[in-house]
Write an enzyme that holds these catalytic residues in place. Structure first.
Site, PDB file in Angstrom:
ATOM      1  N   GLU A  47       0.867  -1.194   0.000  1.00  0.00           N
ATOM      2  CA  GLU A  47       0.000   0.000   0.000  1.00  0.00           C
ATOM      3  C   GLU A  47       0.899   1.238   0.000  1.00  0.00           C
ATOM      4  O   GLU A  47       1.646   1.465   0.960  1.00  0.00           O
ATOM      5  CB  GLU A  47      -0.907   0.020   1.236  1.00  0.00           C
ATOM      6  CG  GLU A  47      -1.826   1.241   1.237  1.00  0.00           C
ATOM      7  CD  GLU A  47      -2.600   1.485   2.543  1.00  0.00           C
ATOM      8  OE1 GLU A  47      -3.431   2.409   2.553  1.00  0.00           O
ATOM      9  OE2 GLU A  47      -2.360   0.766   3.532  1.00  0.00           O
ATOM     10  N   ASP A  72       5.240   4.679   3.394  1.00  0.00           N
ATOM     11  CA  ASP A  72       4.989   6.117   3.530  1.00  0.00           C
ATOM     12  C   ASP A  72       6.271   6.727   4.100  1.00  0.00           C
ATOM     13  O   ASP A  72       7.162   6.007   4.543  1.00  0.00           O
ATOM     14  CB  ASP A  72       3.807   6.355   4.488  1.00  0.00           C
ATOM     15  CG  ASP A  72       3.118   7.704   4.280  1.00  0.00           C
ATOM     16  OD1 ASP A  72       1.958   7.728   3.838  1.00  0.00           O
ATOM     17  OD2 ASP A  72       3.754   8.752   4.569  1.00  0.00           O
ATOM     18  N   ASP A 121      -1.364  12.305  -2.341  1.00  0.00           N
ATOM     19  CA  ASP A 121      -1.465  13.771  -2.471  1.00  0.00           C
ATOM     20  C   ASP A 121      -1.696  14.116  -3.941  1.00  0.00           C
ATOM     21  O   ASP A 121      -0.962  13.639  -4.803  1.00  0.00           O
ATOM     22  CB  ASP A 121      -0.173  14.419  -1.971  1.00  0.00           C
ATOM     23  CG  ASP A 121       0.034  14.174  -0.489  1.00  0.00           C
ATOM     24  OD1 ASP A 121      -0.942  14.265   0.261  1.00  0.00           O
ATOM     25  OD2 ASP A 121       1.176  13.869  -0.085  1.00  0.00           O
ATOM     26  N   ASP A 157     -10.268  10.828  -3.761  1.00  0.00           N
ATOM     27  CA  ASP A 157     -11.415  11.737  -3.815  1.00  0.00           C
ATOM     28  C   ASP A 157     -11.163  12.813  -4.865  1.00  0.00           C
ATOM     29  O   ASP A 157     -12.061  13.570  -5.210  1.00  0.00           O
ATOM     30  CB  ASP A 157     -11.582  12.439  -2.452  1.00  0.00           C
ATOM     31  CG  ASP A 157     -10.298  13.157  -2.082  1.00  0.00           C
ATOM     32  OD1 ASP A 157      -9.344  12.464  -1.676  1.00  0.00           O
ATOM     33  OD2 ASP A 157     -10.221  14.384  -2.273  1.00  0.00           O
TER      34      ASP A 157
HETATM   35  C1  LIG Z   1      -3.368  12.354   1.696  1.00  0.00           C
HETATM   36  S1  LIG Z   1      -2.395  11.289   2.669  1.00  0.00           S
HETATM   37  C2  LIG Z   1      -3.293   9.758   2.566  1.00  0.00           C
HETATM   38  C3  LIG Z   1      -2.955   8.826   3.685  1.00  0.00           C
HETATM   39  C4  LIG Z   1      -3.830   7.552   3.733  1.00  0.00           C
HETATM   40  N1  LIG Z   1      -3.623   6.699   2.582  1.00  0.00           N
HETATM   41  C5  LIG Z   1      -5.284   7.905   3.860  1.00  0.00           C
HETATM   42  O1  LIG Z   1      -6.016   7.715   2.861  1.00  0.00           O
HETATM   43  O2  LIG Z   1      -5.701   8.332   4.934  1.00  0.00           O
HETATM   44  C6  LIG Z   1      -1.033  11.011   1.585  1.00  0.00           C
HETATM   45  C7  LIG Z   1       0.116  10.252   2.230  1.00  0.00           C
HETATM   46  O3  LIG Z   1       1.096  10.014   1.239  1.00  0.00           O
HETATM   47  C8  LIG Z   1       2.382  10.184   1.787  1.00  0.00           C
HETATM   48  N2  LIG Z   1       3.256  10.522   0.666  1.00  0.00           N
HETATM   49  C9  LIG Z   1       3.009  11.406  -0.323  1.00  0.00           C
HETATM   50  N3  LIG Z   1       4.009  11.414  -1.215  1.00  0.00           N
HETATM   51  C10 LIG Z   1       4.916  10.499  -0.772  1.00  0.00           C
HETATM   52  C11 LIG Z   1       6.170  10.040  -1.266  1.00  0.00           C
HETATM   53  N4  LIG Z   1       6.680  10.499  -2.398  1.00  0.00           N
HETATM   54  N5  LIG Z   1       6.827   9.103  -0.564  1.00  0.00           N
HETATM   55  C12 LIG Z   1       6.310   8.607   0.597  1.00  0.00           C
HETATM   56  N6  LIG Z   1       5.121   9.008   1.120  1.00  0.00           N
HETATM   57  C13 LIG Z   1       4.442   9.932   0.431  1.00  0.00           C
HETATM   58  C14 LIG Z   1       2.221  11.289   2.813  1.00  0.00           C
HETATM   59  O4  LIG Z   1       3.221  11.215   3.794  1.00  0.00           O
HETATM   60  C15 LIG Z   1       0.819  10.992   3.368  1.00  0.00           C
HETATM   61  O5  LIG Z   1       0.853  10.165   4.500  1.00  0.00           O
END
Ligand SMILES: C[S@@+](CC[C@H](N)C(=O)[O-])C[C@H]1O[C@@H](n2cnc3c(N)ncnc32)[C@H](O)[C@@H]1O
Length: 232
Positions: A47, A72, A121, A157
């Protein structure tokens, strides 16, 4: 940095379910997750952007015949996933702290059977496109890492990211693309697996529809390319 975060970071150092930079296994794990981390050979599911790892933990509970790894960069969020896995007594789930740009350092070609990308993101700025987790450079990595039997899932979303991804996929060697702009009303709802992530709950409560797509990479180069677009 807050006190709570510092405590979680300190606990992560001794947390066997968390693989991060200062641990010896971190530099030995590529191609050996089943052997060295899980000590049991099963299909590996990852994931990406897992945050608190709701899919990693939720799927691990449901599918004991597979191993799951949440990836992550945010250690304090994955700390929550470790706690949840521990509370449920799960032995088929772990977490890897790294930037996803570096995943080829941690997984060998064809080591993965399935990838979930959960609410990444959206990075809406044009000059940030390369950082979107569905950008072609990430697709290229995913294609190498998955085995012949492979399935990639995206849940978001964010309509902009979803449409961007559909465009990207038109130029990728994929097959069996299926997608919906509203998972709750779709015949694909069972792919939701009854799991909602933190971000999903936040955005669903604000009235956003959940977009979902899945596809496989063609691992045989003789397959037709580009793949036809299918929807529900
Ligand atoms: C919007 S949050 C979603 C978290 C979770 N999947 C949820 O739906 O609640 C996006 C996550 O992606 C991680 N993330 C974004 N770009 C990343 C990258 N290049 N490498 C590692 N983690 C990343 C961020 O740290 C964050 O925890």
């Amino acid at each position: 940095m807050g006190r709570k975060k510092l405590i979680r970071f300190a606990e992560n150092k001794d947390e066997p379910l968390m693989l991060q930079a200062e641990k010896p296994l971190y530099h030995q794990i590529k191609g050996k997750w089943n052997e060295l981390f899980f000590q049991e050979s099963k299909p590996l599911v990852v994931e990406l952007a897992c945050g608190r790892g709701e899919y990693s933990v939720g799927l691990a509970e449901k599918y004991k015949e597979k191993n799951f790894i949440g990836v992550d960069i945010k250690g304090d969020r994955m700390w929550k996933g470790c706690q949840a896995a521990r509370d449920k007594g799960l032995t088929n789930v772990g977490f890897l702290r790294t930037m996803i740009q570096n995943i080829e350092q941690f997984f060998a070609p064809e080591e993965l059977s399935e990838i979930w990308i959960t609410f990444p993101d959206p990075r809406p700025k044009k000059n940030d496109a390369r950082r979107r987790l569905t950008h072609p450079r990430f697709q290229e990595m995913y294609r190498k890492l998955v085995s012949t039997q492979n399935l990639i899932h995206l849940k978001t979303d964010n309509l902009g990211l979803f449409e961007y991804t559909l465009e990207v996929l038109q130029q990728q060697p994929i097959q069996n693309l299926r997608y919906t702009y509203d998972l709750s009303q779709s015949e694909m709802l069972h792919w939701h697996e009854g799991i909602q992530t933190r971000y999903e709950k936040i955005f669903s409560a604000k009235g956003f529809k959940i977009n979902y797509l899945q596809y496989s990479f063609q691992k045989d180069s003789s397959d037709s390319f580009p793949a036809p677009l299918l929807s529900e």
